[in-house]
Scaffold this active site. Structure first.
Site: not given
Length: 372
Positions: A58, A81, A167, A176, A190, A210, A306-307, A309
């Site tokens: 605004e 706000c 996977t 890949w 990300r 990461l 992975g599977a 977690l």
């Protein structure tokens, strides 16, 4: 029920497009856009919230409109706000600017606002209404809305698999499965997230960075200058204290939070902190983890794991959204699975989702579904 005109809808749609411009930079604040029109419906000001701690949408629109805000209509994707944070209340700024009508796509779920911004404007004689393109506005801020209502972040689990749902090969090789355009799309997700979460098993096996790699952002580079790139916080779940300072991701300077049950006494760089979550031995309490991340102001958590977690998050009902990139490849029944969960003995125990989007990304499919 408020009746909105075609002009109202057109201006709010523009405000939503403006809000989208902030999706890579506003965290932990919501994405907000604003358009101001004069009495004849001409656009005199527009803006979007660009970064936490800087002027809200605004304020940018008011500055552009100048004196033409007198008697104008303001279209804003989120209720203005009405509290003092790092910036002043937008409700007061709109009143001082002489705006006579405010249309909000949705009421702000933040308890500090929660209708009080529109009420203040109404009490001062401004015509207010809300609900125009509300669904589209909510889609801009799923994480912010969930955190404001529950204290927990929006959790998206990303997985990549073959057509038969594997996977990786049995020996762990996975690079890949999907093509470069799918991996580019991952970089985009990300960059929109507050944090990237992974487990110690994945980090030890893949030794990943990461982070967001600007060179791999594709079309996003036309919308986001490299100097404005915000690196998400990297969250590592490590119930057994297996993380080592020599792993590649610790050499990058963006913040890392290791979540464990007991402090890891290894000498990590200064940009690494630790948080001790509730646990049952080495098994971290994932609800406590997500509660902590919400308290840190994280709206959206992007999970690459992975599977084991992924399965634990699934069984604890902590996943809001699943994004699966599926390649036209077959790896056979010896490959690794998507989710490691306890055996289901009845079909009614199946985890049900609703499709949100299915599209092709290069040679791969991108499947987006949300849990019911």
């Amino acid at each position: 029920m408020t009746q909105f005109s075609a002009l109202d809808a057109k201006m709010m749609a523009l405000a939503i497009r403006l809000a989208e411009k902030g999706q890579y930079t506003t965290s932990p604040n919501p994405n907000v856009g604003c358009v101001i029109t004069d009495a004849q419906g001409n656009i005199v000001g527009q803006g979007w919230h660009q970064k936490a701690g800087t002027p809200h949408a605004e304020i940018h629109a008011i500055a552009q409109a100048g004196e033409r805000t007198k008697g104008a209509t303001a279209y804003v994707t989120l209720e203005p706000c009405n509290h003092h944070g790092r910036t002043g209340p937008c409700s007061e700024a709109l009143l001082e600017a002489g705006v006579k009508r405010v249309v909000a796509a949705m009421v702000d779920p933040n308890p500090l606002v929660a209708g009080s911004g529109l009420q203040k404007l109404s009490d001062a004689g401004v015509a207010v209404s809300s609900g125009l393109l509300e669904r589209e506005a909510m889609a801009l801020n799923l994480g912010f809305i969930k955190r404001m209502k529950t204290g927990m972040p929006w959790v998206t689990v990303k997985l990549a698999s073959s057509l038969d749902g594997k996977t990786a090969l049995n020996n762990g090789e996975s690079q890949w499965i999907t093509g470069p355009l799918a991996r580019e799309d991952v970089q985009r997700h990300r960059s929109q997230s507050c944090a990237i979460l992974s487990g110690s098993g994945t980090v030890l096996a893949d030794n990943p960075s990461l982070n967001v790699r600007y060179s791999e952002l594709g079309f996003v580079k036309s919308e986001l200058a490299e100097e404005n790139l915000r690196q998400p916080v990297r969250i590592l779940l490590d119930g057994r204290n297996q993380m080592r300072p020599d792993l590649h991701l610790f050499s990058l300077s963006s913040p890392i939070v290791i979540i464990n049950s007991q402090p890891n006494t290894a000498e990590f760089p200064d940009h690494v902190e630790q948080y001790q979550a509730h646990s049952n031995g080495a098994q971290l309490d994932l609800h406590d983890v997500m509660k902590h991340l919400g308290q840190r102001g994280f709206n959206q958590i992007w999970v690459e794991a992975g599977a084991k977690l992924a399965g634990a998050l699934l069984q604890n009902k902590l996943i809001d959204e699943l994004i699966l990139y599926q390649a036209p490849k077959l790896l056979g029944d010896k490959g690794r699975d998507l989710f490691a969960v306890d055996e289901l003995t009845q079909m009614q125990q199946a985890f049900e989702l609703q499709w949100q989007d299915v599209r092709q990304v290069g040679p791969d499919l991108k499947l987006t579904a949300r849990f019911t």
